[in-house]
Design an enzyme around this catalytic site. Structure first.
Site, PDB file in Angstrom:
ATOM      1  N   ASP A   1     -28.904  25.381 -13.788  1.00 40.42           N
ATOM      2  CA  ASP A   1     -28.072  26.528 -14.148  1.00 40.42           C
ATOM      3  C   ASP A   1     -28.563  27.677 -13.259  1.00 40.42           C
ATOM      4  OD1 ASP A   1     -27.120  28.883 -15.247  1.00 40.42           O
ATOM      5  OD2 ASP A   1     -27.587  28.333 -17.315  1.00 40.42           O
TER       6      ASP A   1
ATOM      7  N   GLY B   1     -16.552  30.096 -15.898  1.00 34.45           N
ATOM      8  CA  GLY B   1     -17.407  29.332 -15.000  1.00 34.45           C
ATOM      9  C   GLY B   1     -18.729  30.033 -14.710  1.00 34.45           C
ATOM     10  N   VAL B   2     -19.161  29.938 -13.474  1.00 30.39           N
ATOM     11  CA  VAL B   2     -20.461  30.486 -13.109  1.00 30.39           C
ATOM     12  C   VAL B   2     -20.463  32.017 -13.223  1.00 30.39           C
ATOM     13  CG1 VAL B   2     -20.047  30.591 -10.599  1.00 30.39           C
ATOM     14  CG2 VAL B   2     -22.351  30.184 -11.460  1.00 30.39           C
ATOM     15  N   ASP B   3     -19.326  32.633 -12.973  1.00 32.64           N
ATOM     16  CA  ASP B   3     -19.170  34.090 -13.087  1.00 32.64           C
ATOM     17  C   ASP B   3     -19.487  34.536 -14.522  1.00 32.64           C
ATOM     18  OD1 ASP B   3     -18.462  36.674 -12.415  1.00 32.64           O
ATOM     19  OD2 ASP B   3     -16.317  36.270 -12.222  1.00 32.64           O
TER      20      ASP B   3
ATOM     21  N   SER C   1     -15.794  28.063  -5.130  1.00 32.93           N
ATOM     22  CA  SER C   1     -14.384  27.594  -5.112  1.00 32.93           C
ATOM     23  C   SER C   1     -14.153  26.202  -5.702  1.00 32.93           C
ATOM     24  CB  SER C   1     -13.775  27.622  -3.699  1.00 32.93           C
ATOM     25  OG  SER C   1     -13.427  28.929  -3.305  1.00 32.93           O
TER      26      SER C   1
HETATM   27  P1  ADP Z   1     -14.485  29.135  -8.612  1.00 32.56           P
HETATM   28  O1  ADP Z   1     -13.536  30.043  -9.349  1.00 32.56           O
HETATM   29  O2  ADP Z   1     -14.989  29.749  -7.319  1.00 32.56           O
HETATM   30  O3  ADP Z   1     -13.955  27.751  -8.446  1.00 32.56           O
HETATM   31  P2  ADP Z   1     -16.179  28.299 -10.888  1.00 32.56           P
HETATM   32  O4  ADP Z   1     -17.187  29.138 -11.600  1.00 32.56           O
HETATM   33  O5  ADP Z   1     -14.986  27.867 -11.653  1.00 32.56           O
HETATM   34  O6  ADP Z   1     -15.794  29.112  -9.538  1.00 32.56           O
HETATM   35  O7  ADP Z   1     -16.909  27.010 -10.327  1.00 32.56           O
HETATM   36  C1  ADP Z   1     -17.750  26.974  -9.204  1.00 32.56           C
HETATM   37  C2  ADP Z   1     -18.815  25.921  -9.395  1.00 32.56           C
HETATM   38  O8  ADP Z   1     -19.854  26.447 -10.203  1.00 32.56           O
HETATM   39  C3  ADP Z   1     -18.330  24.648 -10.091  1.00 32.56           C
HETATM   40  O9  ADP Z   1     -18.705  23.539  -9.288  1.00 32.56           O
HETATM   41  C4  ADP Z   1     -19.088  24.654 -11.426  1.00 32.56           C
HETATM   42  O10 ADP Z   1     -19.479  23.339 -11.801  1.00 32.56           O
HETATM   43  C5  ADP Z   1     -20.318  25.465 -11.087  1.00 32.56           C
HETATM   44  N1  ADP Z   1     -20.988  26.147 -12.205  1.00 32.56           N
HETATM   45  C6  ADP Z   1     -20.485  26.584 -13.382  1.00 32.56           C
HETATM   46  N2  ADP Z   1     -21.430  27.192 -14.119  1.00 32.56           N
HETATM   47  C7  ADP Z   1     -22.576  27.151 -13.390  1.00 32.56           C
HETATM   48  C8  ADP Z   1     -23.925  27.598 -13.582  1.00 32.56           C
HETATM   49  N3  ADP Z   1     -24.285  28.232 -14.712  1.00 32.56           N
HETATM   50  N4  ADP Z   1     -24.839  27.375 -12.601  1.00 32.56           N
HETATM   51  C9  ADP Z   1     -24.480  26.752 -11.452  1.00 32.56           C
HETATM   52  N5  ADP Z   1     -23.248  26.302 -11.205  1.00 32.56           N
HETATM   53  C10 ADP Z   1     -22.301  26.487 -12.158  1.00 32.56           C
END
Ligand code: ADP
Length: 168
Positions: A8, A30-32, A116
């Site tokens: 994470d 998501g990660v944001d 992305s």
């Molecule tokens: P985007 O809108 O750019 O596609 P997302 O957040 O939906 O961004 O996803 C980007 C990547 O981040 C995905 O491969 C997802 O599995 C990953 N992801 C989501 N949460 C986390 C986290 N806490 N740490 C690392 N990677 C993450």
């Protein structure tokens, strides 16, 4: 040095973690979402002072409650089939992060999520190759560049791609 980790990204004690943000810089899923939850509300308050972040560009903020000192927000392209300049925009997003990191002056280590490849739908293998090519191009400028993948399968795919890019 390039390191591939399954983790994470909000837990990583690096100088800067990269956020796969949206153009409005107002948090999201998501990660944001994970980064904003872990950093606390001060992060959104700082983001609100920025007019936004057009696709392919990057913005630096503090990391607040994160172990990382900084967050570099960048916006990758939404996948629209591949003929809309997606590859170039994704490469530009990575380049913008490196430019912002270098300009800050004290950032020696940084960690990237797979920009992305979540909600924005970019095919993971193709995005991974663009990510790793960018990281290799800048590996000498930093002590540590981490490619942080959320799941084991993606981490293994990155390891395979890095091995392929590194072999003569
Ligand atoms: P985007 O809108 O750019 O596609 P997302 O957040 O939906 O961004 O996803 C980007 C990547 O981040 C995905 O491969 C997802 O599995 C990953 N992801 C989501 N949460 C986390 C986290 N806490 N740490 C690392 N990677 C993450």
């Amino acid at each position: 040095m390039i390191e591939i980790l399954q983790a994470d990204i909000t837990t990583l004690a690096v100088d800067a973690i990269v956020n796969a943000a949206n153009e409005a810089l107002r948090g999201g899923g998501g990660v944001d979402g994970a980064i904003h939850r872990a950093a606390g509300p001060e992060l959104l308050a700082e983001c609100r002072r920025h007019p936004g972040c057009p696709t392919g560009t990057a913005v630096l903020t503090r990391g607040y409650r994160l172990p990382a000192r900084f967050v570099i927000h960048t916006v990758g392209p939404i996948w629209r089939g591949g003929a809309s300049g997606e590859a170039e925009l994704l490469a530009r997003a990575y380049e913008s992060v490196f430019e912002v990191a270098r300009a800050e002056g004290t950032i020696r280590s940084l960690a990237f999520p797979a920009i992305s490849t979540g909600v924005y739908g970019y095919p993971k293998a193709a995005a991974g190759e663009i990510a790793l090519r960018a990281m290799r191009a800048h590996a000498d400028e930093f002590d540590r560049i981490v490619a942080c993948l959320f799941d084991a399968e993606s981490a293994q795919a990155y390891r395979d791609t890095l091995g392929r890019l590194s072999s003569p």
